[in-house]
Structures are given as C-alpha cells and as structure tokens.
Scaffold this motif. Structure first.
Motif, mmCIF file in Angstrom:
data_model
loop_
_atom_site.group_PDB
_atom_site.id
_atom_site.type_symbol
_atom_site.label_atom_id
_atom_site.label_comp_id
_atom_site.label_asym_id
_atom_site.label_seq_id
_atom_site.Cartn_x
_atom_site.Cartn_y
_atom_site.Cartn_z
ATOM 1 N N PHE A 26 -41.309 12.743 14.084
ATOM 2 C CA PHE A 26 -41.019 11.198 14.232
ATOM 3 C C PHE A 26 -42.240 10.422 13.714
ATOM 4 O O PHE A 26 -43.452 11.028 13.854
ATOM 5 C CB PHE A 26 -40.994 11.096 15.544
ATOM 6 N N ARG A 193 -37.315 3.825 16.102
ATOM 7 C CA ARG A 193 -36.043 4.192 16.225
ATOM 8 C C ARG A 193 -34.859 3.319 15.555
ATOM 9 O O ARG A 193 -34.740 2.172 16.323
ATOM 10 C CB ARG A 193 -35.665 5.021 17.500
ATOM 11 N N ALA A 211 -29.961 7.681 16.721
ATOM 12 C CA ALA A 211 -31.115 7.174 16.513
ATOM 13 C C ALA A 211 -31.906 7.784 15.231
ATOM 14 O O ALA A 211 -31.830 8.873 15.321
ATOM 15 C CB ALA A 211 -32.170 7.469 17.559
ATOM 16 N N ASP A 213 -35.034 7.871 12.385
ATOM 17 C CA ASP A 213 -36.592 7.501 11.996
ATOM 18 C C ASP A 213 -36.437 6.390 11.084
ATOM 19 O O ASP A 213 -36.024 6.649 9.914
ATOM 20 C CB ASP A 213 -37.322 8.744 11.472
ATOM 21 N N LEU A 220 -33.000 11.436 14.706
ATOM 22 C CA LEU A 220 -33.698 11.976 15.967
ATOM 23 C C LEU A 220 -33.132 12.222 16.955
ATOM 24 O O LEU A 220 -33.785 13.312 17.776
ATOM 25 C CB LEU A 220 -34.730 10.714 16.497
#
Length: 714
Positions: A26, A193, A211, A213, A220
């Motif tokens: 992330f 996000r 979601a 990155d 994610l």
C-alpha cells in the motif's frame, strides 16, 4: 484521527520492509496535490469530490449568488460535447481546472474561468458494451487525489490520469468478465484508497465493492455483497451469514446486489458506506431464491446484502454493519441513491446520522456508527409496503405485491425507476432540509411463465415484458400518462415531513445543489435549469437548456466570482425503456453540453436544430397472431430495454416502428442475427434468437406500428 491512523500504518509497513520481513503493498495517503486534509476541509471555492464533501451533502457555503440576486445569473460559457448520449456527471474543480466525465467514460479538463479545453481523454470503450449496460453509456463523474484524476469506464476499467496532461498513469481491470458487468458510477478516494463498484444486477453479476491503491492501481481488498456458491467456501463470516437468507441455487445467476453508485466515506468512524442493488432475478420464483428453510425466521428470504446500506472498515474492507431497506426485493428497489451524512439533533439528542431516500419511497435516518435504525417515513406515495416496524425499521410487505405468488400483474408504486433514483439529493444545514428529485411513477410487474430459462444475453429478471407492455388503448395510455409526474421535494428529516414541493410535468429530473445563498439548483427533463428559494420553494430563475437535464449541478469560485456548472444531455433509462412515457415532459432530444453560469453574464446558446418530423408509415401487416405473440415475448425480453416498451423508443436509440428494417426480413436478420451493426452497439443475438425469432419480432413491430398509426389517424 483517521488520517493519522493511515500515516502510522504506512510507516509501520515501511519499517517492516526495512527489516526484510514484509513488502509493503500500500502506497499510503497522498502528501501533495489533492490530499485527505483538503477533502476533509472541503474549501467552498473548490469542488474536489462527487458530493463536494465527505458527507456527500452537496451543500456549498458560497453566498455571492443568493436568493436576492439569482435573477442576474447568466451563461458565462458552454462547451459542446461529442457524445450524444445521456450525461450524468458532476464536474469537479481544483486549482482553476474543471474536470468532467461524459458519456462513454470520456474525460475532459477545462479552464474553469474561460471554458478553454486543456486536455481530453477517450478510453475507447467498445460500443458493443451497450448490450450489457442496462441504462445508457453514462458516467457520473471522476475523482481527484494527489496528482491524479480517476475515472471508471463502462467496460469495467479503473483508469488513473495525470491531472495536468490527461496522460494515462495506470489502468486496472475491475470487473471479472465482459459479459455481465459495467461501471457507470464515480469513484471515491480516502486515505489513499480508490473505492469503486459495478453495475449488472439485471444480468448475471455478483455485486462487490473494491479498493485500489491510488498510486499504482493494485487491488487492496474486495468485498462481495452477496454470497457465492457455498461449495466453494465463504470469503468471510458476513457471506456465511448472508447465505442463510438465500434459497435455491442463487449463485448461478450471480445474485445481484451491485454497487453501481452511492459510495460515501465517513471520516468520523473511518467507514466506507455504500448502497446495494436489487436481487437477481427480480422474480424470486424462477430460481427459488426466497425458498429458505433456516433457523432465522426474521431474515428468511431476505437475500442479504441486496437493497441495503453496508458499512465496511475503510482500511481493511472488513464488515462493520448493514441495514437492509427492501428485504426480498422483487421490484428493483435499489438502495444505490446517494448516502448523505449529517450531524443533527433528533429527539433531543445530537447524532451523527445517515440520511437516505432509496428507490422504495421511504426516507431513512440511521446511526452512522452502528447502522442502528432511528426512524423512517414514507415521503411519497407507495403501495408495496403497509408500514415500517418502528423498532427494527423492517417494512411490512403488502401480500399483493408478491406478484410471483399471486400470479397477477402488480402495478407497483413506486415503479422500477424508483421514487428517487441515482440523481443526487442535497442537504442544507442552514434550512435543515433535504432536497430530493422525485419520480412519481408506477410500474407493472408480472412473473414470467414456468418455462422461463436464463439466457446468454439480455436482462435475466424473470419478468413478463410482453404481458405488461402498454396497450394501444388511448384511455389506458392517458391514465398512465396522467399518473406519471415528478417533483422537487424539500423534506425535513428530523420532523419526518414534507416542507414544500415543486411539481414537474414528468419524472427523471436532475440532481440538486443547495447553497448558503438560500438557493436550490436543479435541472429538469423539461429542458430548464432553475434556482429555487431553499426555504420557501419559490422558483426564482430559470434558463432554457435545449435538452433535458439529469445531472446534478455544482458551484465554485475563482478570483472572487462564483460560478454554477451543470452537465446537460438527455438520456439514461427513462429515455430508453418507458415507451410512451418517455415524452411526458416533451419530446426528448439530446444536445450534450457543459454549461457554466455567473452573475451578470450574457452568453447565449445557438438556436437548436429543428426536431425532425416523425411520421409512422409502416408496411402492411402480413403476419399471423401467433407470430405477433411470439415476437412480443422476444421483443419484451431482448429488445425493450433499449428500444422502448411496446416498440416506442426515446431520443437515443432507434424507434423500430420507424425503421426501414421492419420492411425487409433479410435486413432484420442481418441486424439481429448476423450483427451487421455491432460497431454501433447493436450486437448479434444469434446466441438467443434464430431466424424465425427475428421474423416474429419484425411482424410484432409492424403490428405495433400499424396500431399506433391508427391511433394517430383517429
């Protein structure tokens, strides 16, 4: 608090990577460009996210344009668009640049003061994507974050563009296949996000929200809204719990519950809230999805998490809470209308709440932290439910509305278009009122016969589209037209009552904008953009837009001048599917434009092109009643969603009663079976129709055209 949490998590991940224990997946929140702090602050001079602020209130603190001087508002500039489809986006403004998506998921950046085009991007969505797009090739907007612009494309991609140049930074494929899914909604971004869902609940889609990155486009997390095949195991405890509310082999048709709009981030609780669509198919009988034998009688047959509001922890995608608004939804009462957050005093207590007016006709107030039911009231006429349990918030369903059990046609109110659909409502903390675009329409539901089977193309709703088609009987048509209207409703969410309303001739009017200038702005299907006194509802100003307005306006300020912008261009589901109802507000036309207003401006639009005369001159009917009946069934299932109920189309897709193809069986087969027009979105239906079916549809259309010609000559 939430921002500090994200930064700490990112630092911890980097520390682990330095020790060789883990590779961070992330990128963390943006620290330059459009940041979380800017989104949270919601500077009134800019409009940085779809609903302006995290709470999706669509309320601007700007006051230069007010109820006292709005009569001096004029056209500052406009930009013609090269996509003659429905326009549903809300423009965003940052650092003097206006960013807007148009139909076919194109993106344009303009100088917000002058209207000069800075750059444009075309994702080149294949036109045949239309076959699985229930409601036109629309797009509701982009997202800004860091140095990027994010757009989700109709064919299921999430694309990051450079804010300054429009160059593609990365592309991620969101959808699992190119048969059942589309994306029309605007992404939202929080804490690095990018959140997005999909459409497709009339096809074979299994709903989800995901979601990504913001920096590199890596997924994610992904959370499904309905359970999959139990034999494959469940992704989480929530899916296992939901499975106990489904019957039959629901997963074979996906289940629906798509997140095609309505994503809201709550920074107070670090939750992402979203609405879900209808269960698929609409008719529960065709796959026994409501035939549930379990130990939870209160949720038996509810089909979680369809037609619900769901809250997940934003960082992990883990389940937090849900509230189902329409259990066992068989009427297409999606909960995808925008979700608004507000702080208000209810019953003497200050609360952080969810305000929501989904399709089903009730207005809900929920606790934002827990989803606990606070109150709900019917804000418009409805007949599918007889009331709401004051403790649980669960609706009492009218037994007659379960049309698959009665075997009768059920005329539901609201109809499938919803008392309130995707067109955004706004909330003014100054007046305490919510401003809702209302559709006052009904819809006939009738279960398909026992011989209904899923098919490779078209809606998988299990509804008899032929049996409910509008007949060529003037008295019935007129009664339906008289009962089909629209309104702008100002609703007091604390008192649970209407404060005022402005009536429209027809439904499917635009989203709303409330301002601290005591104004509410809204465009209409009747080709007007208007300003109303937010307190009294008095119409103070209007401008002729030359095309229907569905999109919601926004406002911003540059160099001390306030502007109001709105996207104009008729289309969407109301132009495509309702047949004779399409023209209730006047004969529809699409002239797609971005229009920007300011005080003292005197700009003028060019004269619109004259509407072509539509004269019915069909060939003589030479078929048989059996061909017409069979053609009506095929048309209702595979053609009506695009070309209109009973063969009567709106402004965007061809009205087949006027088509030269119905005069030539070979041409009809070339289009329907051979896919001669696939590059224009009319794909081959050879997987579900044969040459005899094509001829039956042709004879049905000839019959319909002659019926309507006879009515014109009365």
């Amino acid at each position: 608090m939430a921002l500090a949490k994200w930064i700490a998590a990112s630092c911890a991940a980097l520390a682990l990577a330095a020790c060789g224990e883990a590779e961070p997946s992330f990128s963390g929140p943006a620290t330059q460009g459009v940041t979380d702090a800017m989104l949270a602050a919601a500077d009134g001079n800019e409009w940085l996210t779809y609903g302006r602020d995290y709470g999706e209130q669509r309320f601007s603190p700007l006051t230069q344009i007010s109820a006292a001087n709005v009569g001096d508002l004029g056209l500052a500039w406009y930009a013609d668009l090269d996509t003659a489809r429905g326009q549903e986006a809300t423009p965003l403004m940052h650092d003097g640049v206006l960013y807007v998506s148009t139909a076919w998921s194109m993106v344009k950046a303009y100088d917000a003061k002058t209207g000069t085009l800075i750059w444009e991007y075309d994702p080149e969505v294949p036109r045949e994507t239309l076959v699985r797009a229930c409601c036109d090739a629309v797009n509701r907007g982009v997202a800004l974050y860091g140095d990027k612009v994010f757009v989700a494309t109709l064919d299921g991609r999430l694309v990051a563009l450079d804010q300054k140049t429009g160059a593609v930074e990365w592309t991620s494929t969101v959808v699992p296949n190119q048969e059942d899914y589309t994306i029309t909604g605007a992404p939202r971004v929080a804490g690095g996000r990018v959140f997005i869902g999909t459409g497709g609940a009339e096809y074979r889609a299994r709903g989800f929200i995901a979601a990504y990155d913001w920096e590199n486009g890596e997924e994610l997390w992904r959370w499904h809204t309905v359970p999959g095949n139990p034999a494959d195991g469940f992704e989480n405890d929530a899916m296992e719990m939901a499975a106990s509310t489904w019957g039959g082999n629901w997963w074979e048709l996906g289940g629906g519950g798509t997140v095609w709009d309505s994503i809201t981030y709550d920074p107070v609780n670090d939750l992402v809230l979203f609405g879900t669509g209808n269960a698929e198919p609409w008719n529960p009988a065709v796959n026994d999805r409501n035939a549930v034998a379990n130990t939870q009688p209160d949720t038996q047959g509810d089909n979680l998490f369809t037609s619900s509001i769901v809250a997940l922890h934003a960082d992990s995608g883990e389940y937090a809470w849900h509230f189902q608004q329409t259990p066992e939804d068989r009427w297409d009462y999606d909960s995808n209308a925008g979700i608004t957050l507000a702080d208000m005093t209810i019953k003497g207590e200050q609360r952080h709440v969810v305000l929501h007016a989904p399709k089903n006709g009730y207005f809900y107030v929920l606790d934002a932290a827990s989803g606990a039911f606070i109150q709900a009231e019917a804000w418009t006429a409805l007949n599918w439910s007889t009331g709401i349990d004051p403790v649980t918030g669960k609706p009492e369903i009218n037994p007659q509305a379960r049309y698959e059990l009665t075997g009768e046609t059920w005329t539901g109110l609201p109809g499938a278009a919803g008392a309130h659909s995707w067109q955004p409502m706004s909330y003014s903390p100054d007046t305490g009122l919510v401003y809702i675009p209302a559709n006052l329409t009904a819809f006939p539901y009738r279960a398909a016969g026992d011989d209904w089977e899923p098919s490779a193309l078209g809606f998988q709703t299990g509804i008899d589209g032929a049996g409910t088609a509008m007949p060529a009987i003037p008295e019935i048509r007129q009664a339906a037209l008289d009962a089909t209207t629209g309104a702008l409703v100002a609703w007091d969410p604390v008192a649970g009552r209407e404060a005022w309303r402005h009536d429209y001739i027809g439904p499917w009017n635009g989203g709303t904008l409330a301002t601290a200038g005591n104004l509410v702005f809204q465009g209409s299907a009747g080709e007007q953009f208007a300003a109303f006194n937010a307190t009294s509802g008095e119409r103070l100003w209007s401008f002729a837009t030359q095309s229907g307005v569905m999109a919601a306006p926004m406002t911003y300020a540059i160099d001390g001048e306030q502007y109001v912008a709105v996207l104009v261009g008729w289309g969407g589901i109301w132009d495509i599917a309702p047949g004779v109802m399409t023209a209730k507000s006047g004969r529809p036309r699409n002239i797609s434009r971005l229009m920007v207003f300011k005080l003292g401006a005197t700009g003028q639009l060019p004269a619109p092109p004259a509407l072509a005369e539509m004269v019915l001159d069909p060939p003589a009917f030479t078929g048989t009643p059996q061909q017409v009946a069979a053609g009506a069934q095929s048309y209702g299932r595979y053609c009506g969603a695009c070309h209109g109920d009973a063969g009567i189309a709106g402004a965007l897709n061809p009205d087949l009663r006027h088509s030269g193809a119905i005069g030539d069986g070979d041409v009809m087969r070339m289009v329907l079976i051979d896919g001669a027009l696939h590059e224009r979105g009319m794909v081959s239906f050879a997987s579900v129709l044969n040459a005899d079916d094509a001829e039956n549809i042709r004879q049905y259309l000839i019959s319909r055209a002659n019926e309507d010609k006879a009515l014109e000559n009365r």
